[in-house]
Every structure is written in structure tokens, then in C-alpha cells.
Design a protein around this motif. Sequence first.
Motif, PDB file in Angstrom:
ATOM      1  N   GLN A 304     -12.301  11.185  29.189  1.00 27.73           N
ATOM      2  CA  GLN A 304     -13.739  10.502  28.682  1.00 27.73           C
ATOM      3  C   GLN A 304     -14.743  11.070  29.336  1.00 27.73           C
ATOM      4  O   GLN A 304     -15.923  11.509  28.820  1.00 27.73           O
ATOM      5  CB  GLN A 304     -13.665   8.988  29.062  1.00 27.73           C
ATOM      6  N   GLU A 307     -15.254  14.546  27.639  1.00 19.97           N
ATOM      7  CA  GLU A 307     -15.981  14.239  26.271  1.00 19.97           C
ATOM      8  C   GLU A 307     -17.537  13.998  26.445  1.00 19.97           C
ATOM      9  O   GLU A 307     -18.400  14.604  25.953  1.00 19.97           O
ATOM     10  CB  GLU A 307     -15.228  13.129  25.745  1.00 19.97           C
ATOM     11  N   TYR A 308     -17.799  12.944  27.512  1.00 17.61           N
ATOM     12  CA  TYR A 308     -19.249  12.513  27.478  1.00 17.61           C
ATOM     13  C   TYR A 308     -20.164  13.547  28.040  1.00 17.61           C
ATOM     14  O   TYR A 308     -21.271  13.764  27.572  1.00 17.61           O
ATOM     15  CB  TYR A 308     -19.443  11.301  27.925  1.00 17.61           C
ATOM     16  N   ARG A 311     -20.670  16.247  25.367  1.00 18.32           N
ATOM     17  CA  ARG A 311     -21.601  15.874  24.399  1.00 18.32           C
ATOM     18  C   ARG A 311     -22.987  16.205  24.820  1.00 18.32           C
ATOM     19  O   ARG A 311     -23.702  16.421  24.038  1.00 18.32           O
ATOM     20  CB  ARG A 311     -21.188  14.506  23.813  1.00 18.32           C
ATOM     21  N   LEU A 317     -15.883  20.171  21.981  1.00 19.58           N
ATOM     22  CA  LEU A 317     -14.769  19.729  22.710  1.00 19.58           C
ATOM     23  C   LEU A 317     -13.751  19.315  21.546  1.00 19.58           C
ATOM     24  O   LEU A 317     -13.859  18.667  20.612  1.00 19.58           O
ATOM     25  CB  LEU A 317     -14.994  18.353  23.391  1.00 19.58           C
ATOM     26  N   TYR A 319      -9.597  18.324  20.958  1.00 18.14           N
ATOM     27  CA  TYR A 319      -8.149  18.202  21.423  1.00 18.14           C
ATOM     28  C   TYR A 319      -7.061  19.078  20.623  1.00 18.14           C
ATOM     29  O   TYR A 319      -7.167  19.068  19.579  1.00 18.14           O
ATOM     30  CB  TYR A 319      -7.918  16.664  21.220  1.00 18.14           C
ATOM     31  N   LYS A 332     -12.301  16.795  15.009  1.00 13.87           N
ATOM     32  CA  LYS A 332     -12.060  15.314  15.501  1.00 13.87           C
ATOM     33  C   LYS A 332     -11.369  14.467  14.403  1.00 13.87           C
ATOM     34  O   LYS A 332     -10.439  13.688  14.496  1.00 13.87           O
ATOM     35  CB  LYS A 332     -13.301  14.682  16.143  1.00 13.87           C
TER      36      LYS A 332
END
Length: 380
Positions: A304, A307-308, A311, A317, A319, A332
Motif C-alpha cells: 500500500q 502504491e500511494y 501514484r 506500478l 503487479y 491493473k
Amino acid sequence: MKIVVQVRLMPTPEVASALECTLRTANESANWLSGQAYERGETSRKALQGFAYHDLKSRGLSAQPALHVLRKVADAYTTLHANIRAGNLGKPGSKRRAKAESQPIAFRLDAAQPYDDRCLSWQVDERTVSVWTTAGRIRGVRFACSEQARKLLADHRKGESDLVHRDGMWLLIATCEIPEPDVFEPDGFIGVDLGIANIATTSTGYLAAGRGLNRHRKRQLDLRRKLQAKGTKSAKRRLKHRSRKESRHAANVNHIISKKIVTEAERTSHGIALEDLGGIRQRVRLRKPQRVTLHSWAFAQLGQFLEYKARRAGVPLAYTSQECAECHHIEKKNRVDQARFICRRCGVVAHADRNASRNIAARGEAAWIAGRESRVPATP
């Protein structure tokens, strides 16, 4: 993009007493409403408001706080039903699921209470707030925060704020909506492997060893065991004083690691490729001594944070579970849900785990071929 900013209130003893009474009244009302909703079998916001709104106001809540209590109870039951459907509380007939379904949801008397702009106003430059309480509106309550947090509140605060009482401190947790920069086209991807011995290892050579964090957790676990075995009042006070110390330390380590990875990706114009570890605790089977290490590691938190931060920096990003095994397109939206994979470029439809296994097989084959190839220069 939504982020939260936490500030600490500095109330006088009289104001603190009024805030404590407000939280207690709101959560006692929420417990009463939860019991009524459970008995009637009606948990939607519309149904709750239809039969309980005036009763909540008679309990000392004004209009907006009463609506927030209604929404808090309805949202709690929505989350419970979603967890039951997803199987997170066990199979039908299991003890955990039976316990959750056999009683109404209960709220702590000091549980957080949401506030909107009608019952909480911010004076960011003066660093004060005006807040509704059961004793009336209280103005000029001071708060403390960093300069960075103050700027975020001044420029981007939007929506509700939560009043929280934790470890003797009064906190306000505000929601801020900040604009996201455009994601740049990456020149390549930095692969990130997550683990326990090494928290994170990147393809660029950065290695965040987990030895120090694991030692810290073991020390905390041994200390908790000793204090719990002692059982005296002073031991219980010490346990309360040290509560959440381990989780705060782990969160700080994850912040540092994620910031270094995102900064490196931004500097080199690379994206970040991260392994999807969702549901790992349910998939793996370990011996009993290993379970504490597995379950105390914050698998989701580091992801998390990455990710933030990515961004906010405009870093792509992806996966590994979002890569198509046919055309290798990464997006995504390719991962529709836990089980389905639909590529947005070539349209292939597959089981998500089967698609991921094909990606892993392709990487394994490439590694095997590379290992067998001779590195000796060809004879002229």
C-alpha cells in the motif's frame, strides 16, 4: 487521490471532558441502534433512518451526528455481510462465523466518530477547530501538526474528519484529495521481491534486510510474554504503555523502504513491478514456530505504501498478476477480481491464478535457458 492527515488536538480539561462525553453518547447510541437493527433484520441506511432517527435525537444527538451514527451502523453491517459472503469469517457452521452472526455488532465507547463540515470547521492558519459536542459548539480548540500537514489541510482537505481518542490523546484524522500527476511512460521496470529474511529486494541491487526488524519483533514478543506472565498492575500498565509500539516501528520501516524504491524509480524513469501477495496467509502452511513470523509481517502495508507513493510521484506500478501471459500487456484492469483475468489489449480470458502460473513458467524457462547457454566466446 485521497490521503489522510492526522493532527493532535490540545484541548483544555473542560473541552476534553466534553469530547469524551460526546464520543460516549455517540457510541452508546450506535450500540442501541445496532441492537434494534439486529432484532428487526433491517440494516440499510434508509430503513434505520425510518425508525430510529428521532430516537437518536432524543438521546442527545443533533441532526448531523445522528445521521453519522446511522451511517456508521449501516456500514458496519454492510462490511460484516460482505466478509461473510467472501468467506473471511469461515465456512457455514464454523465457530467464528456463528459468533459473528449470533449477536449484534458492538462499538467501543471510545470508538472514532465521523464529523462533516456542518459540525466541524477548520481554521487552518490559526491552527484551531470549531467542533460540535453534546455540551454545545466549542470554538478555538487548538491543534498541533507539521508544516507539511498544515499545507495539505489548507490546500486539499475535503470530506469528513474522524475524532479519535487514543492512548490519552485526542486526534483528528482528516481526508485530503490531492491531484495525481500524469504517469510517465517507463523505460523499464524495477522488480521488487518481498520476503521475511529480506523485506524487499529490487532488481537494481537495493536490499532491505529484515534481520533488524525481526530481532525487534522477537524482543517485543518476549517482553510481552514476561509482562503477561507477571500479571501485576504495574505490568499491565507497562503493557498498555507499549501497545502498538511494534506496529509503529514496522510502519516506519515500511515507509523508509517504499520511499527509497519510489525515489529510485522516479530518478531512473522506471516503473515498479511488484508481486501480488494477496491471500498468502491462507495459501501457505507453516510449522507453529514459523507462524508468528509470518502473521506479524505487514504483507499488505508495504504494498500500500509503495502504491500511494508511486501514484503521488507519477511512477507506473504494476503487479505481476496483472501481466497477460499471451501478449505481456500489464494493466491493473486486467485483473477483474480474485479469480478472473481479462486482458484489455488482446482480450484473452483466463483464470487469474492460471495466467499468473504461465507468467512464472515463462520466467523459469527463460532463466533455465540462460543458465545453460555458454558464456565462453565463440572460437574464431
